[in-house]
Design a protein around this motif. Structure first.
Motif, PDB file in Angstrom:
ATOM      1  N   UNK A  35       0.824  -1.210   0.000  1.00 55.53           N
ATOM      2  CA  UNK A  35       0.000   0.000   0.000  1.00 55.53           C
ATOM      3  C   UNK A  35       0.861   1.264   0.000  1.00 55.53           C
ATOM      4  N   UNK A  36       1.849   1.283  -0.885  1.00 58.21           N
ATOM      5  CA  UNK A  36       2.761   2.428  -0.945  1.00 58.21           C
ATOM      6  C   UNK A  36       2.101   3.623  -1.627  1.00 58.21           C
ATOM      7  N   UNK A  37       2.191   4.757  -0.979  1.00 53.77           N
ATOM      8  CA  UNK A  37       1.770   6.033  -1.549  1.00 53.77           C
ATOM      9  C   UNK A  37       2.825   7.062  -1.177  1.00 53.77           C
ATOM     10  N   UNK A  38       3.855   7.136  -2.008  1.00 54.75           N
ATOM     11  CA  UNK A  38       4.980   8.005  -1.692  1.00 54.75           C
ATOM     12  C   UNK A  38       5.750   7.459  -0.504  1.00 54.75           C
ATOM     13  N   UNK A  39       5.895   8.268   0.559  1.00 56.19           N
ATOM     14  CA  UNK A  39       6.608   7.835   1.756  1.00 56.19           C
ATOM     15  C   UNK A  39       5.674   7.178   2.768  1.00 56.19           C
ATOM     16  N   UNK A  40       4.415   7.074   2.432  1.00 61.28           N
ATOM     17  CA  UNK A  40       3.441   6.434   3.319  1.00 61.28           C
ATOM     18  C   UNK A  40       3.209   5.000   2.842  1.00 61.28           C
ATOM     19  N   UNK A  41       3.465   4.048   3.717  1.00 58.52           N
ATOM     20  CA  UNK A  41       3.305   2.639   3.355  1.00 58.52           C
ATOM     21  C   UNK A  41       3.195   1.795   4.618  1.00 58.52           C
ATOM     22  N   UNK A  42       2.792   0.563   4.442  1.00 57.08           N
ATOM     23  CA  UNK A  42       2.774  -0.421   5.523  1.00 57.08           C
ATOM     24  C   UNK A  42       3.812  -1.489   5.225  1.00 57.08           C
ATOM     25  N   UNK A  43       4.179  -2.256   6.235  1.00 52.75           N
ATOM     26  CA  UNK A  43       5.138  -3.348   6.064  1.00 52.75           C
ATOM     27  C   UNK A  43       4.455  -4.639   6.504  1.00 52.75           C
ATOM     28  N   UNK A  44       4.308  -5.548   5.574  1.00 54.21           N
ATOM     29  CA  UNK A  44       3.737  -6.858   5.876  1.00 54.21           C
ATOM     30  C   UNK A  44       4.868  -7.788   6.314  1.00 54.21           C
ATOM     31  N   UNK A  45       4.671  -8.489   7.431  1.00 57.09           N
ATOM     32  CA  UNK A  45       5.738  -9.371   7.919  1.00 57.09           C
ATOM     33  C   UNK A  45       5.150 -10.580   8.630  1.00 57.09           C
ATOM     34  N   UNK A  46       6.027 -11.507   9.028  1.00 52.76           N
ATOM     35  CA  UNK A  46       5.582 -12.772   9.620  1.00 52.76           C
ATOM     36  C   UNK A  46       5.298 -12.672  11.116  1.00 52.76           C
ATOM     37  N   UNK A  47       5.793 -11.638  11.809  1.00 54.20           N
ATOM     38  CA  UNK A  47       5.466 -11.358  13.218  1.00 54.20           C
ATOM     39  C   UNK A  47       5.819 -12.491  14.180  1.00 54.20           C
ATOM     40  N   UNK A  48       6.878 -13.222  13.939  1.00 57.00           N
ATOM     41  CA  UNK A  48       7.302 -14.264  14.872  1.00 57.00           C
ATOM     42  C   UNK A  48       8.279 -13.695  15.905  1.00 57.00           C
ATOM     43  N   UNK A  49       8.268 -14.293  17.095  1.00 60.08           N
ATOM     44  CA  UNK A  49       9.281 -13.998  18.109  1.00 60.08           C
ATOM     45  C   UNK A  49      10.206 -15.198  18.215  1.00 60.08           C
TER      46      UNK A  49
END
Length: 267
Positions: free
Chosen positions: A218-232
């Motif tokens: 969902x990149x819009x210039x410098x605004x975006x999210x980061x999808x990740x696996x979220x493991x510890x």
């Protein structure tokens, strides 16, 4: 001599022979030369007329197959690279085996920057049990929730079981998470959490070593999210990963699982 003249001039040439000749000279062959040679008289004194033809058959690869073959070759190479890359990553939602990790199958050396803007390597954590989490400060929901779980779990371990585990947070968004920003963010959850950032290359390398999947969306210039696996990851004092935990663990379950692992290892 043209075939039409030969057929008209040769009284001995039968229709069936003519048909056979035309079939031999079909579109799949290229006739280089065709001539009629009359030999000298044979032993029996008769004139022997033969049609001598030189035919060269050239195998041809249709152009329609050449392009798809090239595309398939490129696709195969891309699939091989992608497969190699996926072997080092944990796809979102699948996570790692929640059981014990036998041996140093994941993890590796790294050099990053802490919130005091000082270089930190994996050797700096030797001798400590570490609970490692990869996230980013702009995460709208899962990231903050996982940090709350981490903070509560390590506090429970210390207060109820007198076990100390060092919490470490590695950002997956080094472009926006500089040391000062990371320090201010982590203080809102637990001041003891060690925050690490670094160059894009260094973060990507460590994520690959720990098989962490992440990508910008969902990149819009410098605004975006980061999808990740979220493991510890629970790491022993030798900096070896011994256990992985997914988002399905709450703080109580996480602290109990870590306590069991520490007791099992020290027994």
């Amino acid at each position: 001599m043209p075939i039409s003249r030969f057929l008209s001039s040769s009284s001995k040439y039968r229709p069936r022979q003519a048909l056979n000749l035309l079939q031999r000279l079909g579109p799949s062959k290229r006739v280089q030369s065709s001539n009629l040679s009359k030999s000298t008289r044979q032993n029996h004194g008769k004139l022997d007329g033969r049609l001598v033809e030189q035919v060269q058959v050239e195998p041809r690869v249709p152009r329609s197959y050449a392009i798809p073959a090239a595309i398939l070759g490129f696709a195969g190479l891309a699939a091989f690279v992608h497969y190699n890359d996926e072997r080092r990553a944990v796809p979102k939602g699948q996570g790692s085996d929640r059981g014990n990790v036998k041996g140093p199958t994941i993890g590796g050396p790294f050099t990053l920057i802490n919130t005091e803007d000082k270089a930190v390597t994996g050797k700096d954590f030797l001798g400590n049990w570490v609970l490692l989490y990869f996230g980013y400060t702009s995460s709208p929901d899962v990231g903050p929730e996982q940090l709350k779980v981490m903070a509560k779990a390590i506090n429970t371990l210390e207060s109820k079981a007198n076990l100390k585990v060092l919490p470490v947070f590695v950002t997956l968004d080094p472009q926006r998470d500089n040391p000062s920003h990371l320090r201010a963010y982590l203080k809102e959850f637990e001041p003891r959490i060690v925050g690490l950032t670094g160059s894009v290359g260094a973060i990507r390398q460590m994520a690959q070593e720990y098989r962490v999947y992440f990508r910008k969306i969902e990149e819009e210039g410098e605004d975006y999210l980061v999808e990740s696996s979220h493991d510890m990851y629970l790491i022993n004092p030798n900096m070896e990963v011994v256990r992985c935990f997914g988002v399905e663990y709450n703080a109580e379950e996480l602290s109990e699982a870590i306590q069991k692992e520490l007791k099992r290892t020290s027994a």
